[in-house]
Design a protein around this motif. Structure first.
Motif, PDB file in Angstrom:
ATOM      1  N   THR A   8      -0.910  13.506  24.403  1.00 18.00           N
ATOM      2  CA  THR A   8      -0.882  13.176  26.046  1.00 18.00           C
ATOM      3  C   THR A   8      -1.717  14.216  26.776  1.00 18.00           C
ATOM      4  OG1 THR A   8       1.221  11.868  25.656  1.00 18.00           O
ATOM      5  CG2 THR A   8       0.414  12.166  27.815  1.00 18.00           C
ATOM      6  N   SER A   9      -2.820  13.713  27.420  1.00 21.11           N
ATOM      7  CA  SER A   9      -3.524  14.933  28.315  1.00 21.11           C
ATOM      8  C   SER A   9      -2.769  14.982  29.614  1.00 21.11           C
ATOM      9  CB  SER A   9      -4.708  14.229  28.671  1.00 21.11           C
ATOM     10  OG  SER A   9      -4.495  13.003  29.380  1.00 21.11           O
ATOM     11  N   ILE A  10      -2.940  16.119  30.330  1.00 22.99           N
ATOM     12  CA  ILE A  10      -2.435  16.301  31.570  1.00 22.99           C
ATOM     13  C   ILE A  10      -2.841  15.177  32.472  1.00 22.99           C
ATOM     14  CG2 ILE A  10      -2.631  17.706  33.666  1.00 22.99           C
ATOM     15  CD1 ILE A  10      -1.024  19.216  31.484  1.00 22.99           C
ATOM     16  N   GLU A  11      -3.915  14.598  32.647  1.00 22.40           N
ATOM     17  CA  GLU A  11      -4.056  13.561  33.500  1.00 22.40           C
ATOM     18  C   GLU A  11      -3.344  12.409  33.163  1.00 22.40           C
ATOM     19  OE1 GLU A  11      -6.564  15.267  31.520  1.00 22.40           O
ATOM     20  OE2 GLU A  11      -7.484  16.527  33.387  1.00 22.40           O
ATOM     21  N   GLU A  12      -2.945  11.959  31.872  1.00 22.21           N
ATOM     22  CA  GLU A  12      -2.329  11.046  31.647  1.00 22.21           C
ATOM     23  C   GLU A  12      -0.740  11.182  31.959  1.00 22.21           C
ATOM     24  OE1 GLU A  12      -0.615   7.343  29.968  1.00 22.21           O
ATOM     25  OE2 GLU A  12      -2.641   7.997  30.669  1.00 22.21           O
ATOM     26  N   TYR A  13      -0.286  12.212  31.821  1.00 22.72           N
ATOM     27  CA  TYR A  13       0.897  12.648  32.284  1.00 22.72           C
ATOM     28  C   TYR A  13       1.214  12.467  33.546  1.00 22.72           C
ATOM     29  CZ  TYR A  13       3.341  14.529  28.112  1.00 22.72           C
ATOM     30  OH  TYR A  13       3.864  14.629  26.797  1.00 22.72           O
ATOM     31  N   HIS A  14       0.157  12.932  34.536  1.00 23.27           N
ATOM     32  CA  HIS A  14       0.210  12.950  36.063  1.00 23.27           C
ATOM     33  C   HIS A  14       0.083  11.358  36.520  1.00 23.27           C
ATOM     34  CE1 HIS A  14      -1.310  17.388  36.696  1.00 23.27           C
ATOM     35  NE2 HIS A  14      -0.383  17.205  35.774  1.00 23.27           N
ATOM     36  N   ARG A  15      -0.634  10.557  35.489  1.00 25.15           N
ATOM     37  CA  ARG A  15      -0.586   9.302  36.048  1.00 25.15           C
ATOM     38  C   ARG A  15       0.783   8.548  35.556  1.00 25.15           C
ATOM     39  NH1 ARG A  15      -0.675   4.425  33.500  1.00 25.15           N
ATOM     40  NH2 ARG A  15      -0.721   5.600  31.235  1.00 25.15           N
ATOM     41  N   GLN A  16       1.471   8.930  34.548  1.00 24.44           N
ATOM     42  CA  GLN A  16       2.800   8.386  34.241  1.00 24.44           C
ATOM     43  C   GLN A  16       3.625   8.854  35.247  1.00 24.44           C
ATOM     44  OE1 GLN A  16       3.781   9.400  30.093  1.00 24.44           O
ATOM     45  NE2 GLN A  16       1.838   8.516  29.408  1.00 24.44           N
ATOM     46  N   ILE A  17       3.808  10.053  35.817  1.00 25.53           N
ATOM     47  CA  ILE A  17       4.786  10.696  36.504  1.00 25.53           C
ATOM     48  C   ILE A  17       4.571  10.049  37.893  1.00 25.53           C
ATOM     49  CG2 ILE A  17       5.325  12.804  38.170  1.00 25.53           C
ATOM     50  CD1 ILE A  17       4.154  14.315  35.648  1.00 25.53           C
ATOM     51  N   ARG A  18       3.313   9.720  38.501  1.00 28.01           N
ATOM     52  CA  ARG A  18       3.179   8.730  39.701  1.00 28.01           C
ATOM     53  C   ARG A  18       3.740   7.151  39.418  1.00 28.01           C
ATOM     54  NH1 ARG A  18      -1.829  11.227  39.165  1.00 28.01           N
ATOM     55  NH2 ARG A  18      -2.876   9.075  38.710  1.00 28.01           N
ATOM     56  N   GLU A  19       3.549   6.813  38.393  1.00 27.61           N
ATOM     57  CA  GLU A  19       4.033   5.302  38.223  1.00 27.61           C
ATOM     58  C   GLU A  19       5.467   5.304  38.005  1.00 27.61           C
ATOM     59  OE1 GLU A  19       2.071   4.051  34.586  1.00 27.61           O
ATOM     60  OE2 GLU A  19       0.210   3.527  35.679  1.00 27.61           O
ATOM     61  N   GLN A  20       6.105   6.317  37.483  1.00 29.21           N
ATOM     62  CA  GLN A  20       7.523   6.491  37.341  1.00 29.21           C
ATOM     63  C   GLN A  20       7.974   6.568  38.854  1.00 29.21           C
ATOM     64  OE1 GLN A  20       9.356   6.293  34.161  1.00 29.21           O
ATOM     65  NE2 GLN A  20      11.013   5.958  35.902  1.00 29.21           N
ATOM     66  N   ALA A  21       7.312   7.224  39.634  1.00 25.70           N
ATOM     67  CA  ALA A  21       7.942   7.534  41.014  1.00 25.70           C
ATOM     68  C   ALA A  21       8.089   6.007  41.695  1.00 25.70           C
ATOM     69  CB  ALA A  21       7.117   8.396  41.717  1.00 25.70           C
ATOM     70  N   TYR A  22       6.838   5.425  41.516  1.00 31.00           N
ATOM     71  CA  TYR A  22       6.877   4.118  42.166  1.00 31.00           C
ATOM     72  C   TYR A  22       7.804   3.207  41.559  1.00 31.00           C
ATOM     73  CZ  TYR A  22       2.686   4.683  45.206  1.00 31.00           C
ATOM     74  OH  TYR A  22       1.804   5.210  46.230  1.00 31.00           O
ATOM     75  N   GLU A  23       8.127   3.160  40.447  1.00 30.72           N
ATOM     76  CA  GLU A  23       8.982   2.363  39.778  1.00 30.72           C
ATOM     77  C   GLU A  23      10.383   2.671  40.107  1.00 30.72           C
ATOM     78  OE1 GLU A  23      10.769   1.921  35.328  1.00 30.72           O
ATOM     79  OE2 GLU A  23       8.540   1.845  35.508  1.00 30.72           O
ATOM     80  N   ASP A  24      10.577   4.074  40.173  1.00 30.69           N
ATOM     81  CA  ASP A  24      11.923   4.247  40.596  1.00 30.69           C
ATOM     82  C   ASP A  24      12.272   4.051  42.182  1.00 30.69           C
ATOM     83  OD1 ASP A  24      12.455   5.637  38.163  1.00 30.69           O
ATOM     84  OD2 ASP A  24      12.085   7.608  38.847  1.00 30.69           O
ATOM     85  N   PHE A  25      11.048   4.088  43.130  1.00 22.22           N
ATOM     86  CA  PHE A  25      11.512   3.855  44.299  1.00 22.22           C
ATOM     87  C   PHE A  25      11.934   2.309  44.539  1.00 22.22           C
ATOM     88  CE2 PHE A  25       9.934   2.026  48.233  1.00 22.22           C
ATOM     89  CZ  PHE A  25      10.683   2.738  49.164  1.00 22.22           C
ATOM     90  N   ALA A  26      11.147   1.652  43.707  1.00 22.18           N
ATOM     91  CA  ALA A  26      11.557   0.205  43.723  1.00 22.18           C
ATOM     92  C   ALA A  26      12.902  -0.438  43.278  1.00 22.18           C
ATOM     93  CB  ALA A  26      10.661  -0.738  43.008  1.00 22.18           C
ATOM     94  N   LYS A  27      13.416   0.460  42.374  1.00 24.71           N
ATOM     95  CA  LYS A  27      14.828   0.601  41.913  1.00 24.71           C
ATOM     96  C   LYS A  27      15.789   1.112  42.850  1.00 24.71           C
ATOM     97  CE  LYS A  27      13.446  -0.209  37.056  1.00 24.71           C
ATOM     98  NZ  LYS A  27      13.686   0.414  35.809  1.00 24.71           N
ATOM     99  N   GLY A  28      15.282   1.919  43.857  1.00 22.90           N
ATOM    100  CA  GLY A  28      16.331   2.913  44.539  1.00 22.90           C
ATOM    101  C   GLY A  28      16.909   3.932  44.018  1.00 22.90           C
ATOM    102  N   GLN A  29      16.051   4.557  43.090  1.00 31.86           N
ATOM    103  CA  GLN A  29      16.554   5.697  42.210  1.00 31.86           C
ATOM    104  C   GLN A  29      15.389   6.910  42.555  1.00 31.86           C
ATOM    105  OE1 GLN A  29      16.015   4.262  38.431  1.00 31.86           O
ATOM    106  NE2 GLN A  29      17.954   3.476  38.194  1.00 31.86           N
ATOM    107  N   PHE A  30      16.208   7.977  42.382  1.00 29.35           N
ATOM    108  CA  PHE A  30      15.176   9.129  42.683  1.00 29.35           C
ATOM    109  C   PHE A  30      15.561  10.212  41.538  1.00 29.35           C
ATOM    110  CE2 PHE A  30      14.578  13.307  45.000  1.00 29.35           C
ATOM    111  CZ  PHE A  30      13.260  13.109  45.311  1.00 29.35           C
ATOM    112  N   GLN A  31      14.573  10.981  41.036  1.00 29.76           N
ATOM    113  CA  GLN A  31      14.672  12.054  39.981  1.00 29.76           C
ATOM    114  C   GLN A  31      15.392  11.684  39.094  1.00 29.76           C
ATOM    115  OE1 GLN A  31      14.595  16.023  41.547  1.00 29.76           O
ATOM    116  NE2 GLN A  31      12.822  15.676  42.715  1.00 29.76           N
ATOM    117  N   ASN A  32      16.468  12.640  38.658  1.00 29.44           N
ATOM    118  CA  ASN A  32      17.353  12.711  37.593  1.00 29.44           C
ATOM    119  C   ASN A  32      18.446  11.371  37.468  1.00 29.44           C
ATOM    120  OD1 ASN A  32      19.115  13.884  39.397  1.00 29.44           O
ATOM    121  ND2 ASN A  32      19.341  15.497  38.122  1.00 29.44           N
ATOM    122  N   LYS A  33      18.456  10.734  38.687  1.00 28.82           N
ATOM    123  CA  LYS A  33      19.147   9.365  38.734  1.00 28.82           C
ATOM    124  C   LYS A  33      18.639   8.209  37.847  1.00 28.82           C
ATOM    125  CE  LYS A  33      22.420  11.058  41.580  1.00 28.82           C
ATOM    126  NZ  LYS A  33      23.602  11.441  40.926  1.00 28.82           N
TER     127      LYS A  33
END
Length: 201
Positions: free
Chosen positions: A42-67
């Motif tokens: 996995t490239s750094i760019e791909e990781y960064h894309r996954q991190i951003r997508e995870q943040a949007y997904e977590d916000f939609a679920k009302g979750q944050f970081q290690n929750k």
């Protein structure tokens, strides 16, 4: 995940069902907070894309970081890219101590040098308490064991990687909260954070 540079220990726990060496139960390397070297394609760019997508997904679920379990899994994969090989360091250290115990039927205080680092072992005067420190090849403590259980210590490279992920995630989560659509490209802030936390294993 909060990363505190002055006290970077993670967890003080007993693990069960993990096997043992010399009578000492091993840590659970599948645990979300126990990192060991694991390279991927996995490239750094791909990781960064996954991190951003995870943040949007977590916000939609009302979750944050290690929750969020998704955040924890991604943090483990992202951090493990720069982690020392804790699994090998701990296993070879415990094997060295086990051999020494068989050779000397008395309390010992040893320093064993390993391929990936070193281990310091001390049996305290009570005759019951073991205390063991495990170091990587850079001389950074990566774990300790005592009768109170295992404690994992975050290396500088791991702390930098975790801080970088949190910065990218927090910015994306904030954008999601403000209703800003998820962008395809990395932001200027993210590129700056990558340069600030250029961690080498």
């Amino acid at each position: 995940m909060l990363v505190n540079s002055s006290n970077r220990s993670l967890q003080n726990r007993f693990f069960s069902g993990t096997g043992s060496i010399g009578g000492i139960h091993l840590p659970d390397f599948n645990d979300k907070y126990v990192f060991s070297k694991k390279k991927s394609n996995t490239s750094i760019e791909e990781y960064h894309r996954q991190i951003r997508e995870q943040a949007y997904e977590d916000f939609a679920k009302g979750q944050f970081q290690n929750k969020s379990e998704g955040f924890n899994r991604l943090m483990k994969r992202y951090t493990s890219e720069v982690s020392p090989d804790r699994k090998s360091i701990i296993a070879s250290g415990l094997n060295a101590i086990s051999r020494n115990r068989k050779a000397a039927q008395k309390p010992i205080d040893i320093l064993a040098t390993l391929l990936e680092g070193k281990v310091k072992y001390q049996k305290l005067p009570s005759g019951n308490s073991d205390y063991i420190e495990f170091y990587d090849k850079n001389g950074e403590m990566v774990a300790t064991y005592s009768n109170n259980g295992w404690t994992m210590y975050t290396t500088n490279a791991e702390a930098s990687r975790q801080t970088q992920m949190c910065m990218i995630y927090n910015e994306a989560w904030g954008n999601a909260k403000r209703g800003i659509p998820l962008a395809e490209k990395e932001t200027v802030h993210e590129e700056n954070s990558q340069n600030s936390f250029d961690a080498k294993a």
